[in-house]
Each structure stands twice: as C-alpha cells, then as structure tokens.
Design a protein around this motif. Structure first.
Motif, PDB file in Angstrom:
ATOM      1  N   HIS A 192       0.848  -1.188   0.000  1.00 49.70           N
ATOM      2  CA  HIS A 192       0.000   0.000   0.000  1.00 49.70           C
ATOM      3  C   HIS A 192       0.888   1.243   0.000  1.00 49.70           C
ATOM      4  O   HIS A 192       1.898   1.291   0.701  1.00 49.70           O
ATOM      5  CB  HIS A 192      -0.900   0.048   1.236  1.00 49.70           C
ATOM      6  CG  HIS A 192      -1.541  -1.257   1.586  1.00 49.70           C
ATOM      7  ND1 HIS A 192      -2.807  -1.603   1.177  1.00 49.70           N
ATOM      8  CD2 HIS A 192      -1.085  -2.304   2.313  1.00 49.70           C
ATOM      9  CE1 HIS A 192      -3.111  -2.801   1.636  1.00 49.70           C
ATOM     10  NE2 HIS A 192      -2.083  -3.246   2.324  1.00 49.70           N
ATOM     11  N   THR A 194       0.253   5.527   0.277  1.00 49.19           N
ATOM     12  CA  THR A 194      -0.671   6.653   0.388  1.00 49.19           C
ATOM     13  C   THR A 194       0.111   7.951   0.257  1.00 49.19           C
ATOM     14  O   THR A 194       1.214   8.089   0.786  1.00 49.19           O
ATOM     15  CB  THR A 194      -1.424   6.635   1.729  1.00 49.19           C
ATOM     16  OG1 THR A 194      -0.484   6.688   2.815  1.00 49.19           O
ATOM     17  CG2 THR A 194      -2.257   5.373   1.864  1.00 49.19           C
ATOM     18  N   GLY A 223      -4.532  10.219  -1.687  1.00 49.89           N
ATOM     19  CA  GLY A 223      -4.597   9.160  -2.675  1.00 49.89           C
ATOM     20  C   GLY A 223      -3.986   7.892  -2.134  1.00 49.89           C
ATOM     21  O   GLY A 223      -3.089   7.928  -1.280  1.00 49.89           O
ATOM     22  N   ASN A 225      -2.629   3.868  -3.468  1.00 48.25           N
ATOM     23  CA  ASN A 225      -2.326   2.899  -4.517  1.00 48.25           C
ATOM     24  C   ASN A 225      -2.025   1.592  -3.817  1.00 48.25           C
ATOM     25  O   ASN A 225      -0.983   1.449  -3.178  1.00 48.25           O
ATOM     26  CB  ASN A 225      -1.139   3.378  -5.353  1.00 48.25           C
ATOM     27  CG  ASN A 225      -0.900   2.498  -6.562  1.00 48.25           C
ATOM     28  OD1 ASN A 225      -1.301   1.330  -6.589  1.00 48.25           O
ATOM     29  ND2 ASN A 225      -0.249   3.046  -7.577  1.00 48.25           N
ATOM     30  N   SER A 226      -2.944   0.643  -3.888  1.00 46.04           N
ATOM     31  CA  SER A 226      -2.863  -0.569  -3.087  1.00 46.04           C
ATOM     32  C   SER A 226      -3.154  -1.788  -3.932  1.00 46.04           C
ATOM     33  O   SER A 226      -3.999  -1.758  -4.823  1.00 46.04           O
ATOM     34  CB  SER A 226      -3.863  -0.480  -1.921  1.00 46.04           C
ATOM     35  OG  SER A 226      -4.013  -1.719  -1.282  1.00 46.04           O
ATOM     36  N   ILE A 231      -6.739   1.750  -6.670  1.00 46.72           N
ATOM     37  CA  ILE A 231      -6.234   3.121  -6.792  1.00 46.72           C
ATOM     38  C   ILE A 231      -7.412   4.064  -6.575  1.00 46.72           C
ATOM     39  O   ILE A 231      -8.369   4.074  -7.353  1.00 46.72           O
ATOM     40  CB  ILE A 231      -5.599   3.351  -8.173  1.00 46.72           C
ATOM     41  CG1 ILE A 231      -4.424   2.389  -8.374  1.00 46.72           C
ATOM     42  CG2 ILE A 231      -5.128   4.790  -8.312  1.00 46.72           C
ATOM     43  CD1 ILE A 231      -3.781   2.485  -9.746  1.00 46.72           C
ATOM     44  N   ARG A 232      -7.333   4.864  -5.520  1.00 48.65           N
ATOM     45  CA  ARG A 232      -8.432   5.748  -5.167  1.00 48.65           C
ATOM     46  C   ARG A 232      -7.885   7.103  -4.729  1.00 48.65           C
ATOM     47  O   ARG A 232      -6.725   7.207  -4.331  1.00 48.65           O
ATOM     48  CB  ARG A 232      -9.283   5.149  -4.034  1.00 48.65           C
ATOM     49  CG  ARG A 232      -9.808   3.750  -4.343  1.00 48.65           C
ATOM     50  CD  ARG A 232     -10.533   3.148  -3.150  1.00 48.65           C
ATOM     51  NE  ARG A 232     -10.936   1.782  -3.418  1.00 48.65           N
ATOM     52  CZ  ARG A 232     -12.059   1.420  -4.005  1.00 48.65           C
ATOM     53  NH1 ARG A 232     -12.903   2.371  -4.415  1.00 48.65           N
ATOM     54  NH2 ARG A 232     -12.356   0.157  -4.207  1.00 48.65           N
TER      55      ARG A 232
END
Length: 260
Positions: A192, A194, A223, A225-226, A231-232
């Motif tokens: 993960h 962030t 944001g 990215n995991s 991806i959020r």
C-alpha cells in the motif's frame, strides 16, 4: 496533519525521532470546527524542539533480547536562524523468533525568526520493518512500514494585539508492505502507498482580553495505490470561522462554523 487514508492505526506512524519532540498537546473534546470532521473526539499536536544554543548530543543503550539503540541530536543556532537535526535507530532480535524489529527515523527542521514573522521548514522520514510471527494469525508474517514527511510554514505578525497570519504546506507519503509468510512472499503479499498534500491558511486576532476570533481555509488531497484496495483518491476543501468570548474570568464561550 498525519491522518492516513489506508488505516487509522497508521496515523501515529510518525516520522519523528522521540528526541525531536519537545511536548505533546492534547485538545479534549470536539475540535471539528478548527481541524475538520476527523477531530470530533479531540486533537493531538506534537511540538518539535527548537534549538536555544549550539550543541551536540550522542546517546546509546542496550538491553535484553538483543536490544540496542543509538541517537544523534544536533542543534545549531546562528542569530535569527537555527537548525535541529535528529537521527535515531533501535533494534531488537525479539522476545521470541519472528518478533524482531529495526526502527530508523530522521528529522531536520530549520527555523528563521524575523521581526515580521517566522519561517519553518521540516523534512523527516522513518523505516520500521518488523516480524509479526503469530500477531495477525498463526503465521510467521512480516511487515515493513515507512513514512516521508515535508512541511513548511510562514507566520506574519508577532504582536498579539494585531492580526496574525499563518500559511503552511505539507506532503506525506506512507508505505506499508505486508507479507503473510515471511520467507515465502509469493504466497500472499500486500503493498500500500498513500500520498497526502495539504495547504492551510489561518488568521487570528485578539480584539481585547475578552474577545478573539480565528478564521481559515484548507485544501487536502489524499490518494492510495494498493494491491488489494485499488487506486483511489479524494479532494477536500474547507473554511471556518470561530469566535471566542470570555465575559468573566470563569466563563468562556466559543462559537464556530465550518463548511467542508
């Protein structure tokens, strides 16, 4: 602001050596008007040390379970400018197999004080790999977390009887690498990352000893990215105003409004 969008238990994965902290301030009760909806139960503020003189400190220690620790604290003061640099490392082989850890953290903070206000620039980071044998379940797991933090702020106005302004910007990255079976990461592994960007402006005025007010606005971009969360991202903007009244020595009233 160090809230982590992956999981709340990373909020206190602070990239600060313990020796870099001067004091910890705790605001009990709701602080949502000033700090946002996350602060409905209160807020915690970590205040870093500001050098008062030029000095160098070396620290070391050792103990059971293969524990040892080293720290270097450097303070430099030259007129209006001062610099605090801190490095800390501690290691343990663990109280049982698979419970070892290696913590390393570093911070550098510069201060410049002028008649019109103060400038502060900070860079900090840490790495915290540790064995989690039997912690998340009956497996010899392993995890490695780390943070990178950059912040700068500028204040304008020193006279408490006049309007005081504060501008700040910060960036935080946090990484979390989890391996279910320590020596066989191909079976199950999560990674993960962030990222957080934030900008804030606030203004404060002491009208007299009975009336003061504060106002401000902030922007926040988060944001993640995991490998298992995807991806959020989200962006938030807010503005607030607060009025503080103290009609008598033993009575105070705070009235505030915030749009987020």
């Amino acid at each position: 602001r160090v809230n982590d969008s992956q999981s709340g238990h990373h909020n206190l994965d602070l990239p600060l050596p313990f020796e870099a902290v001067s004091q910890v301030e705790i605001l009990h009760g709701t602080g949502s008007t000033l700090y946002g909806s996350d602060a409905i139960g209160g807020a915690v503020n970590f205040v870093t040390k500001k050098p008062q003189m030029t000095e160098l400190k070396l620290m070391a220690g050792g103990g059971d379970f293969g524990w040892h620790r080293q720290a270097i604290i450097s303070g430099l003061k030259l007129g209006d400018w001062s610099q605090q640099t801190t490095f800390e490392r501690n290691f343990s082989s663990g109280f049982q197999p698979g419970r070892d850890y290696r913590n390393t953290s570093f911070s550098s903070e510069s201060f410049l004080d002028k008649d019109f206000g103060s400038t502060t620039v900070m860079f900090a980071g840490n790495k915290r790999p540790f064995g989690a044998n039997g912690f998340y379940g009956p497996w010899d797991s392993w995890e490695n977390t780390g943070s990178t933090f950059f912040a700068m702020s500028q204040t304008i106005g020193r006279d408490p009887s006049s309007v005081q302004h504060r501008l700040s910007f910060a960036y935080r990255r946090h990484t979390d690498n989890f391996v279910l079976f320590r020596h066989r990461p191909e079976i199950y592994e999560n990674f993960h990352k962030t990222d957080q960007y934030q900008g804030n402006y606030s203004v404060h005025s002491e009208v007299n000893d009975k009336v003061s007010w504060s106002a401000g606005a902030s922007l926040l971009s988060e944001g993640i990215n995991s490998t298992n969360l995807g991806i959020r991202g989200r962006e938030r903007a807010s503005a607030f105003f607060m009025l503080n009244l103290r009609p008598t020595e033993r009575l105070s009233l705070a009235v505030g409004v915030r749009e987020e």
